[in-house]
Design an enzyme around this catalytic site. Structure first.
Site, PDB file in Angstrom:
ATOM      1  N   CYS A  34     -31.009  54.016  71.928  1.00 47.91           N
ATOM      2  CA  CYS A  34     -32.247  54.551  72.499  1.00 47.91           C
ATOM      3  C   CYS A  34     -32.978  55.492  71.555  1.00 47.91           C
ATOM      4  O   CYS A  34     -34.108  55.877  71.822  1.00 47.91           O
ATOM      5  CB  CYS A  34     -31.950  55.279  73.802  1.00 47.91           C
ATOM      6  N   ASP A  36     -32.217  58.556  70.960  1.00 52.87           N
ATOM      7  CA  ASP A  36     -32.097  59.955  71.366  1.00 52.87           C
ATOM      8  C   ASP A  36     -31.092  60.703  70.486  1.00 52.87           C
ATOM      9  O   ASP A  36     -30.212  60.104  69.900  1.00 52.87           O
ATOM     10  CB  ASP A  36     -31.676  60.046  72.838  1.00 52.87           C
ATOM     11  N   CYS A  59     -31.326  61.587  77.715  1.00 51.30           N
ATOM     12  CA  CYS A  59     -31.689  61.450  79.130  1.00 51.30           C
ATOM     13  C   CYS A  59     -30.753  62.266  80.030  1.00 51.30           C
ATOM     14  O   CYS A  59     -29.861  62.965  79.549  1.00 51.30           O
ATOM     15  CB  CYS A  59     -31.575  59.978  79.510  1.00 51.30           C
ATOM     16  N   CYS A 103     -25.076  56.498  76.600  1.00 49.21           N
ATOM     17  CA  CYS A 103     -25.539  57.889  76.541  1.00 49.21           C
ATOM     18  C   CYS A 103     -24.359  58.851  76.393  1.00 49.21           C
ATOM     19  O   CYS A 103     -24.475  59.902  75.760  1.00 49.21           O
ATOM     20  CB  CYS A 103     -26.316  58.241  77.796  1.00 49.21           C
TER      21      CYS A 103
HETATM   22 FE1  FES Z   1     -30.864  57.852  75.332  1.00 49.09          FE
HETATM   23 FE2  FES Z   1     -29.518  58.153  77.579  1.00 49.09          FE
HETATM   24  S1  FES Z   1     -31.175  56.819  77.213  1.00 49.09           S
HETATM   25  S2  FES Z   1     -29.206  59.161  75.712  1.00 49.09           S
END
Ligand code: FES
Length: 138
Positions: A34, A36, A59, A103
């Site tokens: 993702c 992140d 998230c 995640c």
């Molecule tokens: Fe990226 Fe959960 S969607 S850490």
């Protein structure tokens, strides 16, 4: 998507979130799925993690799993903390929806990176301080 009560609790009231100025080690990793990012700071005294903080652009599931992971490893020796996996953290939270499992990997990897950072600094005899470093995607 169903989240457990424990996940919602840690998402709404994250433990150990924030910065640490005098960190002994810091680990930053990115999630290849993702994009992140997660950063974990540890404070180590006599091989024991006496304090731990996290910061994330992730998230809700990333926030909840990091919060739980920091709670679990606080007070552990480095060796014990290295054995902590995202699976253990997920289980402690009563599970995550399958699409959110990736995640939970962020906290585990960032924690391991922080421990590696501390050990590398120790070997080089460098003053333990948090610095910016490149993000490794996991
Ligand atoms: Fe990226 Fe959960 S969607 S850490």
């Amino acid at each position: 998507m169903e989240y457990t009560e424990q996940v919602m609790d840690h998402f709404m009231n994250p433990r150990n979130m924030g910065d640490m100025e005098d960190a002994s080690g810091v680990g930053t990793v990115g999630n290849a799925k993702c994009g992140d990012i997660m950063r974990i700071y540890i404070k180590v005294e006599n091989d024991v993690i006496t304090d731990v903080k996290f910061k994330t652009f992730g998230c809700g599931a990333a926030i909840a799993t990091s919060s739980k992971a920091t709670e679990i490893v606080k007070g552990m020796t480095l060796e014990q903390a290295e054995q902590v996996t995202n699976k253990m953290v997920m289980e402690a939270l009563g599970g995550l929806p399958p699409v959110k499992v990736h995640c939970s990997v962020l906290a585990e990897e960032a924690l391991h990176a922080a421990i590696q950072d501390y050990r590398a600094k120790l070997e080089k005899g460098e003053a333990p301080e948090a610095e910016e470093e490149e993000v490794r995607y996991v």
